[in-house]
Every structure is written in C-alpha cells, then in structure tokens.
Design a protein around this motif. Structure first.
Motif, PDB file in Angstrom:
ATOM      1  N   PRO A 159      11.382   5.056  57.594  1.00 28.43           N
ATOM      2  CA  PRO A 159      11.968   6.387  57.786  1.00 28.43           C
ATOM      3  C   PRO A 159      12.551   6.966  56.506  1.00 28.43           C
ATOM      4  N   ASN A 160      12.808   6.097  55.506  1.00 27.17           N
ATOM      5  CA  ASN A 160      13.427   6.595  54.277  1.00 27.17           C
ATOM      6  C   ASN A 160      12.428   6.807  53.143  1.00 27.17           C
ATOM      7  N   ILE A 161      11.141   6.619  53.423  1.00 29.71           N
ATOM      8  CA  ILE A 161      10.148   6.844  52.370  1.00 29.71           C
ATOM      9  C   ILE A 161       9.128   7.867  52.859  1.00 29.71           C
ATOM     10  N   PHE A 162       8.719   8.767  51.976  1.00 28.68           N
ATOM     11  CA  PHE A 162       7.593   9.658  52.238  1.00 28.68           C
ATOM     12  C   PHE A 162       6.463   9.244  51.307  1.00 28.68           C
ATOM     13  N   TYR A 163       5.305   9.031  51.885  1.00 23.20           N
ATOM     14  CA  TYR A 163       4.188   8.480  51.121  1.00 23.20           C
ATOM     15  C   TYR A 163       3.175   9.595  50.860  1.00 23.20           C
ATOM     16  N   THR A 164       3.051  10.039  49.621  1.00 30.11           N
ATOM     17  CA  THR A 164       2.092  11.120  49.371  1.00 30.11           C
ATOM     18  C   THR A 164       0.802  10.607  48.757  1.00 30.11           C
ATOM     19  N   GLY A 165       0.686   9.295  48.570  1.00 29.16           N
ATOM     20  CA  GLY A 165      -0.581   8.735  48.119  1.00 29.16           C
ATOM     21  C   GLY A 165      -1.386   8.335  49.340  1.00 29.16           C
ATOM     22  N   ALA A 166      -2.641   8.027  49.134  1.00 27.56           N
ATOM     23  CA  ALA A 166      -3.512   7.701  50.261  1.00 27.56           C
ATOM     24  C   ALA A 166      -3.157   6.357  50.867  1.00 27.56           C
ATOM     25  N   THR A 167      -3.260   6.277  52.173  1.00 32.42           N
ATOM     26  CA  THR A 167      -3.220   4.973  52.804  1.00 32.42           C
ATOM     27  C   THR A 167      -4.673   4.582  53.073  1.00 32.42           C
ATOM     28  N   THR A 168      -4.870   3.378  53.568  1.00 35.18           N
ATOM     29  CA  THR A 168      -6.226   2.841  53.563  1.00 35.18           C
ATOM     30  C   THR A 168      -7.233   3.669  54.350  1.00 35.18           C
ATOM     31  N   ASN A 169      -6.786   4.309  55.418  1.00 35.75           N
ATOM     32  CA  ASN A 169      -7.792   5.053  56.192  1.00 35.75           C
ATOM     33  C   ASN A 169      -8.143   6.389  55.546  1.00 35.75           C
ATOM     34  N   LEU A 193       6.603  19.157  48.425  1.00 34.35           N
ATOM     35  CA  LEU A 193       6.797  18.856  49.844  1.00 34.35           C
ATOM     36  C   LEU A 193       8.277  18.677  50.155  1.00 34.35           C
ATOM     37  N   TRP A 194       8.999  18.042  49.241  1.00 37.24           N
ATOM     38  CA  TRP A 194      10.442  17.895  49.453  1.00 37.24           C
ATOM     39  C   TRP A 194      11.091  19.267  49.505  1.00 37.24           C
ATOM     40  N   LYS A 195      10.688  20.132  48.566  1.00 32.65           N
ATOM     41  CA  LYS A 195      11.260  21.482  48.536  1.00 32.65           C
ATOM     42  C   LYS A 195      10.967  22.207  49.839  1.00 32.65           C
ATOM     43  N   ASN A 196       9.705  22.126  50.279  1.00 33.57           N
ATOM     44  CA  ASN A 196       9.355  22.853  51.499  1.00 33.57           C
ATOM     45  C   ASN A 196      10.102  22.315  52.714  1.00 33.57           C
ATOM     46  N   THR A 197      10.292  20.971  52.748  1.00 29.31           N
ATOM     47  CA  THR A 197      11.016  20.396  53.885  1.00 29.31           C
ATOM     48  C   THR A 197      12.476  20.845  53.866  1.00 29.31           C
ATOM     49  N   VAL A 198      13.064  20.821  52.685  1.00 28.69           N
ATOM     50  CA  VAL A 198      14.462  21.248  52.573  1.00 28.69           C
ATOM     51  C   VAL A 198      14.614  22.687  53.041  1.00 28.69           C
ATOM     52  N   GLU A 199      13.661  23.510  52.639  1.00 25.05           N
ATOM     53  CA  GLU A 199      13.789  24.925  53.008  1.00 25.05           C
ATOM     54  C   GLU A 199      13.553  25.141  54.496  1.00 25.05           C
ATOM     55  N   LYS A 200      12.685  24.306  55.078  1.00 25.07           N
ATOM     56  CA  LYS A 200      12.497  24.432  56.532  1.00 25.07           C
ATOM     57  C   LYS A 200      13.759  23.979  57.257  1.00 25.07           C
ATOM     58  N   ILE A 249      16.196  16.353  56.886  1.00 27.09           N
ATOM     59  CA  ILE A 249      14.859  16.291  56.307  1.00 27.09           C
ATOM     60  C   ILE A 249      13.950  15.447  57.182  1.00 27.09           C
ATOM     61  N   GLN A 250      14.467  14.282  57.630  1.00 26.20           N
ATOM     62  CA  GLN A 250      13.651  13.420  58.473  1.00 26.20           C
ATOM     63  C   GLN A 250      13.237  14.144  59.751  1.00 26.20           C
ATOM     64  N   ASP A 251      14.155  14.912  60.318  1.00 20.38           N
ATOM     65  CA  ASP A 251      13.853  15.598  61.575  1.00 20.38           C
ATOM     66  C   ASP A 251      12.855  16.728  61.382  1.00 20.38           C
ATOM     67  N   ASN A 252      12.900  17.369  60.208  1.00 18.53           N
ATOM     68  CA  ASN A 252      12.093  18.562  60.012  1.00 18.53           C
ATOM     69  C   ASN A 252      10.805  18.348  59.245  1.00 18.53           C
ATOM     70  N   ALA A 253      10.584  17.102  58.790  1.00 13.17           N
ATOM     71  CA  ALA A 253       9.442  16.884  57.904  1.00 13.17           C
ATOM     72  C   ALA A 253       8.114  17.097  58.614  1.00 13.17           C
ATOM     73  N   GLY A 254       8.038  16.737  59.853  1.00 20.43           N
ATOM     74  CA  GLY A 254       6.767  16.823  60.557  1.00 20.43           C
ATOM     75  C   GLY A 254       6.224  18.241  60.547  1.00 20.43           C
ATOM     76  N   GLY A 255       4.994  18.404  60.094  1.00 22.18           N
ATOM     77  CA  GLY A 255       4.380  19.715  60.110  1.00 22.18           C
ATOM     78  C   GLY A 255       4.567  20.522  58.838  1.00 22.18           C
TER      79      GLY A 255
END
Lengths: 294, 421, 374
Positions: B160-170, B338-345, B354-360
């Motif tokens: 919950p405390n990390i946002f991963y912007t690199g690719a995961t395996t799928n 993405l951090w900026k956009n989440t903060v602004e949302k 941020i955790q609550d609003n990050a989705g979408g």
C-alpha cells in the motif's frame, strides 16, 4: 562430439585468459612476494588503453596491435610508479601491502569512472577476428584463438627473457637470494622496479586482449583478480611453469564443471577443490628450491 | 602471578554479567509484545503550510548501478522542473531533496529513513534493484510514507505504500511470450543472471511454456557480473532452440552477445529477446554485436507520438543531444506526474488521501495513456516488442492492442495458478 | 600496585562507556540516529575480533563477511519463521510468494530460538576452527590465508545469491518481530540498541581478558616470531586457531544483531567488499589496541554516512586514501599515534595505561619469503 570439442576449446580458452591475467601476477606475487590488489586495475587500464587508442586510430585491427604495445608500457609505468612510491617502503609488511594496493585499486577504479563514466564502453574487435572457426563441428570464435596464441607468445617471451637475457638473470638471482645477489653487484632496487614493470605491463596486455571478448568498465578488473591470485597460489610461487599448468587446469576444470552444473556452482566447486588441494600440497604445484634458509 | 589475573577475570566477567542482567531486566519491561497489528499510526512531519512541498529522489549516483540510475534521476529532475514551470502541485513549488543510494540496499534503507523522518518529504521517487526496494519497503510501511518505484521487476508484490510505475511481469514478459508464440516459436532456451528477477521470470516462462506447448530446451544462470559465456553459448548452440529468452543483467550482456555473434548465431536463425537492454546498454555492447536482436519493454525513444516527441526534445535539450531516453527513465518521469495528478484529485498531500484517490488517476505519458490501479498500485502499460537497429536505437515491431491491466500476482492467468501462494 | 591501578582505570573506562552508550546516547540522538549507532556498534563488535586476530595475531582475516553473514542469516531465518508462525503460516512470506509451500529441511531447526542462538555461536566457530586448523597446521603462509579467506567470502556470496530459499540477492528482510517483541515499536528498537551496546561491552571485556592473559602474550609472540614459539614447545597453529575462532564468533554475533537492527541481511553484506571494509576501521583506530578497532569502526562508519550523503564519489577517493595512508604510513593507527605522543611526553616512565600494552607493529615473519613451506 562437437559438444566435447566445444568444451575442450572453452577450457583451453578459459585457461589462456586466466594465464594472461595471472602471468604478470606470477612475477610480482610469485617472484617478489608482493600482493598487488591493484593488479585487476592494471588489467582495467589495459582495457581502457585499447578504448582510447581506438578513438584515435579508427581501424580496429591496427588499434589492437598498437594497444598491445602501448598497453604494455602504460601498465608497466603504472606498476613501476606504484612500486617506487609505495611498495618499496613496505617490503617488510607484505600483508599491509595487500591493503594499501587495495586502496590504490579503489582510487584507480574511481578515476576510471570519473574519466570514462560508469557504463561499459565498447571496443570494436577487428573484422579479421570476427566470426568463428569450424573445428570438427564446434565453432570456436577467432577472438579466443587469438587470445590463446597471445598467451602462449607472452609465456614464451617471458620465459626466454628470464632465462637468457641479463635482466632475466638478475631477476632470478634476486628472487633466489636477495642478499647474495646484492653482494654480487646487482642493484636489487632496480631489479624490483623492472620486475614490477614487466608484471604490470603483462596485466595491461591481458586487459587489451580481454576487450575482444568482454566489456570495458571500471569494475572489470575485479572479476579477474581473485581468479588470478588463485592460479598463482595453486601453481606455486617462483616459477612460471606452475602458473601455466595451474591456469589451464583450472580453466578445464571450470568449463567442464560449468557444463554439467551451473556457472555459480562451478565457481564454488573449483574454489573448494583449490582449498583441498592446498591442504595436500600447501606450497602449490611447483616451488623454487633454494639453499637459502628462508 | 597467575592468581590475580584469574580472579580479575572472574570479577570482570561477573561485573559484565551483572551489568547485562540488570540492564536486560530493566529493559524487558520497556518493549511491547508482538501482536497481529502493526503500529501504522506513525506521525507524519510533512510541512504543507508553505509555498513549497518537499519530495525526495533516491537513486544510486555512485557504485555499480550508477550507470542506470543517474538517467532516472535526470528524468525526475526534468519532470519536477516542468511541473514547477507550469505552476507546481496545488500551487506549491516542488523542492527536490536528492540522496545517493550508492548501489547498496543498506544505504537505500538508511537514506529513505532520513528523507522521511529528517527531511519530511511527502513522497520518494527511486529505487532500482529489487534488493533496494525490499530493503526500503519496511521503512515506508513503518513510517507510512510513499515510494514511487519506476523499474520493471518480477512482480509478486503490492504494498500500500509503494506505487509501481515500471512493468510487472504480465506487462513485459508475458506479452513477449505471446509474441514469440505468434511467430511460431516452439522451443526456448533461457539464459539469465543468477538472482531474483531472472529466477522468478523463468519460473513464469516455464509455466507459460508448459501451458502453451513450448519446449524449454535449457535454463542457465551465471553469477552477476560474469564475463565468460563460452560454455553457455556452446550449450545454446547445441540445444538448437528456436529462440533465446535473455534475462542477463549489466555487463554480462556485452560478453554474451559478442560470444553469440562470433559463434555464428544470428537473430534470423535464433533471435534473442532481452528484457534488460535499453538504449544506453546498446552502446556499451556495440551495435554491430546486437543488431537485429529483440527487446521487450513498454517504451522506446522512437515512439512517434506528439507527447513522446516533446518529451524526447525536452530531455535532450536539458541533458545533451546524445543522451537517449529509455523505459525506466520514462517510468520515473511518469511517476512524478502521477503523484501530482493524484494529489490534485485528492486535494491533499496526506498519504491516506493519496492511497484512497489513486485508483483511476491517469496521465498522458510518452508511452501512451496510463492509469493507476487502486488495488495493486501498479499502472496500465502497453507492451512493445522492439528491434535494435544499426543506429543504436530500438524500433517497435509489435505492440499489444491496448494498455494491459497490471496483474503482479498473475491471478488472471490460469496457467500461472501454481506460481504464487 | 600496577594491577590495582590498572583495575581502577578499567572499571572507570567501562563505567564511562556504559554511561555514554546507555544513558547519554539515547537522550542525545534521535531514533533514526540511534539505530544508525546500533548498526555502527555491530561493526565495532566485528572490529574487536579482527583486532585480536589481525592486530595481536598477525593474521590478515579478509573473509569476516562469511561469519558475519552466517550469523545474520541464521538470525534472519529464525525471525522469518517466528513472523510466519505469528501470522499462522507455515512458511515465511517471501517463500509463499515464490510458491514454496513447505519449509526446506535446513530451515526447520531454526524455528527454535534456543537452537538459533546456539547455532549462531557454534556454527561459525566450528567452521573457523576447521578452516583455521586446515590452514595453520599445514603452515600455509599469511598471504595465502588472506587470499583464501577472500575467495571464501566471494564463493559464499555467489552461493547465497543463487539460493531462492534464502531470499537470493534480496536476502532476508522485512522482519516484524524480535523474539516476541514487535520491531515497529520504537521502544523495542531502543532495546535492540541496548542489547548491541551491552554485547559490545561484554565482547570488549572478554577480548581484553584474552589479550592480557598468558594466551594473549603467546598470541603476540606467534605474530612476532612464529618459529621461535615453535622452538619453545608451543604449537602456533593452535594459538592462531583460537584467535581466528574468537574473531569469527565476534563477527557472527555482530551479524546476528545487524539483521534485526538494520532490517535485513543480504549477500551484499557477505562478499569481498564488506569483508575488506571491516578492516579499514580497525586499521585506522589502531589494530593492536583494544579500543582502537572499536573507535575506528564506529568513526569510519559514521564518516561514511556523513560524507557519502554529500560527496559520493569523493568518498571513494577518501576510502582509498585512508587505506594507503593509514596502513602504509601509520600502521599503528590513531591509537599508535596517541601512544607515541604519550611516550614522548612521559619519556622514561612506564607508559602502561588502562587499556593494556600497545605492542609495536613489527615486521612480518612472512616478510622474508612469502610462500613455500619448503
């Protein structure tokens, strides 16, 4: 069958690489008892020499030949400088020399990083060395054949120099009995510097050769350092032939074990074998028997 | 002469022992016992009152990983500069506090702690190796702060405390396998460096292969930093698979490709798909050694969209015309936006908000439109197979139909059912 | 009379150290800095052992990372199992993720805290004893021993990276509890720091006893003239093995404390570079003294944290220079400098102080011929 030939070729090639890397060390460590942890960085210096020469002389083939020669002298000069400034003060403390030269190695690595950058740089192999040679179904890269030939030539030249030339005789005299040699009028100081020069020069030559098969980066020396030391330790101090035999033995051992297991396991197993071997024969394969009491 | 020594030994030992015993008794009462809940109510010291907001950048500027991570720091700098130029985040200018991870996980953990508790940053951008991320994870979870991690990795994680912007395996490996299958590949040889990412990747590849009728002809690992590939290339050649899946890291790639080419193996006969070779590494390997080989990423400098052309232009203007842009750099650039956009949302810098609003939350990235998945904190990414061309750049030759939803635990793939707990 | 004076100064020394470590430090330092200090104290514990083996014994121990890692990993294994048990799982979290359902057999004994503690003390000791006996009985020279121990560290690091069941290159991390106490609670982290400080004091006390006893004199004698000690009827190999084993034990305990204090243990703490890094603090502080290694280790680690923040590449130069200058030109380190100054001031009177004698760093017996035993 071609797999077997391929592995034999690999073992031979690996052995020749180990030999090139360890040859200079067998002089400085084997003959003089100096543990030079910066030997790896001298190899690295050779790699970067090849890179720089290639930037100036664009033809890959010509730059290779030139680098081999220039590299020898650059490595030799670095070694001689190291000997004059630091190592000669520390002959009575060989273990401390290890740490001091480790510090020198650290600094040299960082210098390389600052000048050339941390990423690997590309040294282009000459076109007449690209591709491989088909031997009984196995394809052996020409670069590896070149390195094998180079290693043999270096050993031959070094052996000849040590045996026949006046300088070589002086070196052998100082190794066998320093005090007696000095009494006979040989300047042991000058001989030490010469030995270090040759040993370090050979390291740089190894570095130039290594650019043909691997990358050139500041940490390249570290990959070969431990292996080179182990080759000299197994071969026994004081004689070149020990180093030669040990290098090829370890090369074959490593490649065959690696084929049957994994590369990581091969490194570990070879190390264990070396430890056991040293239990049985702690002085290595060949030693110099002298009349001196030490 | 012996007696005084013996008794002084006994007395010192007694003294030392009693000191320790007393101390530990005193201290035993101080700590609290373990319970099932973690103490996640750490106080945040982030100062949101002024006209600036502090964020941290934690990358290796020295050591073996500096090669790759310096460019990531550059990308973060660029993003911060652009955002500040456009008015900042919620009107506040971003103040970037940079630290050097020195390619050492212990240092990453230490500096992360420092950034959070001493510098009081609102978020940290950085990390590279999985070791550094694993070392930092407890720090971020314990202090309840945020890390934005920009590197492709082996998945199987969703903090919950990390946002991963690199690719995961799928989003990287599985599409590459789909591409190979499409091309009619029936057998694979796996070559990788001996550490977590290739080991995990190969497990996934083997599961996929089994479910799709692809034969794995061999699987070989070499120690990190290994430079001798004659044995492995020998094995690859005699196994004669249709393609090679390469998860080697760093300098090992140089030696591998030289050997590969010199033994006579060509990309037409036996292509190699690599997942750790980006535009910078191509130069070190030597284009002539790797010309025609394939890579699997989500971003290449050559992507021809207005957004990417702007990004590349801005990057080259700031850092030099000869500096290429690559996938991890783009992911780091994206993470700041993405951090900026989440903060602004969320209209807040608070971690929970941020955790609550990050989705979408979305961003029009150089790689295309990306969206944050609120559940697993990864982002949607388009997979692209690239071909290395003689100019040293990588060109897309196949891409997935649209952005792929991130699935770090591979839950949506039936053939991956046995892989993770 | 001297013994009494010595004893008074020793008590004072330990007392002051205890007050500083237990009383002053927690009040002065923030929680973050205190755990940093805890990490430094772990390095100091390794350094004490190295001071014994290298400073007094003349053995260049280049592979302490091996024992440090063994202690750290064993403690880590137990902590991961304990965490899993609290959660009600069979296997630690990273194994679950890797799809491993059952605990590998060599993990199982570490479920017991008693076994773990015993193993941390005994396993590295046994390995060191075996290696030491093999090397020293065969009269393998110091240089070979140095290279062998380096190669051992390298081999172990490679082996660990390849083992997924030990966390591979990530190592063991994310420890939540320490023998029942949750690590999230700052009070418990402080307790860990106190434990590290207490262990350091105990180790210093024990090693001091060793150094001051007859064994300590024998050890120094072996360092300065191994053949003569042999002629006197002692077996230098046994003497060296004891020192090497004590050093290994120190490293192992330090590693076991390092894991919960720092929060992880990985192959990067085991290889060649960390092993050599342990030495630099000892060299700077004064390898032959008792407190030199402690202060040197803490000082160097602290300097590294400070400088690498601001000047990362310059710090590498500084490290290299430190090795060259200190080991090359001031082999007795700062403690040696202090002794030299004290002797100059007190010319003629007895210079013995509370920390014991400072033997000179003399020429190596290996000096004449490094290598053959023939």
């Amino acid at each position: 069958m071609d797999v077997l030939i391929g592995q034999l070729a690999t073992g031979l090639s690996l052995g020749s690489i180990l030999l090139l890397a360890a040859l200079g060390l067998s002089l400085t460590f084997g003959q003089m008892g100096v543990i030079n942890m910066a030997h790896g960085e001298f190899i690295m210096a050779g790699c970067y020499t090849a890179y720089v020469v290639q930037q100036i002389v664009s033809s890959a083939g010509v730059s290779l030949i030139i680098s081999l020669v220039i590299g020898f002298f650059i490595g030799g000069a670095m070694g001689a400088l190291l000997e004059i400034t630091l190592i000669q003060r520390m002959y009575s403390r060989p273990l401390d020399t290890l740490l001091v030269t480790f510090g020198v190695g650290l600094i040299l690595q960082q210098v390389a990083r600052d000048i050339f950058g941390a990423p690997a740089v590309n040294v282009v192999a000459p076109p007449w060395l690209s591709g491989g040679v088909d031997i009984l179904g196995a394809v052996v890269p020409k670069t590896r054949i070149f390195i094998l030939v180079l290693a043999v030539v270096c050993v031959a030249v070094l052996a000849a120099v040590l045996k026949v030339s006046p300088m070589g005789r002086r070196i052998r005299a100082v190794v066998q009995n320093r005090d007696l040699a000095e009494t006979s009028g040989i300047s042991s100081r000058k001989t030490d510097i010469t030995t270090f020069f040759i040993g370090s020069g050979l390291a740089a030559v190894a570095g130039v050769a290594l650019t043909l098969i691997g990358s050139t980066s500041p940490t390249i020396g570290q990959s070969y350092l431990i292996d080179a030391f182990l080759v000299v330790v197994v071969g026994g101090l004081g004689q070149i032939k020990g180093t030669v035999i040990a290098a090829f033995t370890l090369g074959f051992l490593n490649s065959f074990i690696e084929y049957n297991t994994t590369a990581s396991l091969a490194k570990v197993i070879v190390f264990v074998i070396i430890v056991i071997f040293l239990q049985v024969r702690p002085q290595g394969l060949f030693t110099v028997r002298t009349r001196s009491l030490v | 002469m012996e007696k005084p020594r013996r008794s002084s030994f006994r007395r010192s030992a007694l003294a030392a022992g009693s000191v320790v015993a007393v101390t530990s008794l005193l201290l035993a009462g101080c700590g609290s016992k373990a319970t099932e809940e973690d103490a996640a109510n750490a106080e945040s010291c982030v100062d949101t009152s002024g006209s600036t907001i502090k964020v941290g950048a934690l990358n290796s500027l020295s050591g073996t990983m500096a090669i790759s991570e310096v460019t990531v720091r550059n990308a973060i700098d660029l993003a911060v500069e652009q955002i500040n130029g456009a008015g900042g985040v919620m009107g506040k200018q971003i103040q970037l506090v940079g630290e050097d991870g020195a390619s050492e996980p212990t240092v990453f953990a230490e500096k992360a702690e420092k950034l959070i508790s001493s510098d009081c940053v609102a978020a940290v951008f950085g990390g590279w190796t999985s070791s550094s991320r694993k070392a930092m994870l407890p720090v971020f979870e314990g202090a309840n702060s945020l890390l934005y991690y920009p590197v492709q990795y082996e998945g199987l994680e969703a903090s919950p405390n990390i946002f991963y912007t690199g690719a995961t395996t799928n989003q990287q490996i599985v599409p590459a396998l789909d591409y190979l299958k499409e091309k009619g590949i029936k057998s694979l040889y796996l070559v990788g460096s001996d550490y977590v990412f290739p080991q995990t990747a190969n497990r996934i590849i083997k599961a996929y292969a089994e479910a799709n009728g692809i034969e794995i002809k061999g699987e070989d690992y070499t120690p990190l930093g290994s430079t001798d590939f004659s044995t492995i290339v020998n094995k690859v050649r005699s196994a004669d698979a249709d393609a090679v899946f390469n998860t080697l890291n760093g300098d090992s790639n140089v030696a591998f490709f030289r050997e590969y080419k010199n033994v006579g193996l060509t990309p037409q006969a036996m292509p190699v798909v690599s997942v750790s070779i980006a535009e910078e590494e191509v130069g070190g390997i030597g284009v002539q050694n790797i010309d025609g080989q394939l890579t699997a990423w989500n971003y290449y400098q050559t992507i021809d969209t207005p957004v990417n052309n702007e990004f590349v232009k801005a990057f080259k203007a700031k850092f030099g015309a000869d500096k290429p842009t690559s996938d991890p750099m783009e992911a780091a650039y994206v993470s700041v936006y993405l951090w900026k956009n989440t903060v602004e949302k969320a209209q807040s810098f608070d971690v929970k908000a941020i955790q609550d609003n990050a989705g979408g939350v979305t961003f029009d990235a150089p790689e295309g439109l990306v969206t944050i998945d609120g559940e697993n904190h990864h982002i949607t990414k388009t997979a692209r197979i690239g071909e290395i061309r003689p100019d040293g750049l990588i060109y897309t030759i196949w891409e997935s139909p649209g952005p792929i939803e991130p699935d770090p635990f591979l839950k949506s793939y039936p053939w991956a059912a046995g892989l993770s707990g | 009379m001297k013994a009494f004076v010595g004893r008074w100064q020793t008590w004072a020394g330990f007392g002051i150290a205890a007050v500083l470590l237990f009383g002053v430090a927690p009040m002065v330092f923030s929680e973050f800095r205190l755990s940093l200090l805890g990490k430094f104290l772990c390095f100091a514990i390794v350094a004490v052992g190295i001071g014994l083996a290298w400073g007094r014994g003349g053995m260049l121990v280049l592979g302490q990372g091996v024992f440090f890692g063994l202690g750290g990993y064993m403690m880590g294994m137990h902590l991961k199992i304990a965490d899993a048990q609290i959660r009600g799982d069979d296997v630690p979290d990273f194994m679950q993720i890797a799809g491993v359902r059952e605990l590998p057999s060599y993990w199982e004994p570490f479920a017991s805290p008693a076994f773990t503690l015993l193993a941390i003390v005994l396993v590295p000791t046994a390995i060191a004893a075996a290696l030491g006996l093999g090397v020293f009985k065969r009269r393998v020279k110091g240089a070979y021993f140095a290279i062998l121990s380096q190669a051992l560290a390298a081999a172990l690091a490679i082996l660990l990276v390849g083992q997924t069941s030990l966390g591979g290159s990530n190592g063991l991390n994310r420890f939540r509890t320490f023998f029942g106490f949750t690590l999230n609670d700052p009070a418990n982290r402080r307790m860990l720091y106190f434990i590290a400080a207490a262990v350091l004091l105990i180790v210093v006390a024990v090693v001091r006893q060793l150094m001051q006893s007859r064994y300590g004199e024998l050890l120094v004698a072996v360092r300065d003239g191994e053949e003569r000690v042999r002629f006197l009827g002692y077996d230098p190999a046994n003497i060296k093995v004891v020192a090497y084993t004590v050093a290994a034990l120190c490293a192992s305990i330090a590693g076991a404390l390092f894991a919960p204090i720092v929060g992880f243990i990985a192959p990067s703490q085991v290889g060649i570079l960390p092993s050599i890094a342990f030495l630099i603090g000892v060299a700077i502080g004064g390898r032959t003294t008792l407190l030199g290694p402690v202060l040197g280790a803490v000082g160097v680690a602290w300097a590294q944290t400070l400088f690498s923040e601001r000047f990362p590449s310059e710090w590498t130069y500084a490290q290299g220079l430190l090795f060259i200058v200190v080991v090359g030109f001031f082999p007795a380190g700062f403690a040696g400098l202090a002794v030299v100054l004290k002797r100059r001031r007190k010319a003629g009177t007895d210079p013995e102080g509370g920390s014991g004698k400072v033997p000179e760093v003399d020429s190596d017996p290996d000096a004449e011929k490094v290598g053959a035993t023939s």
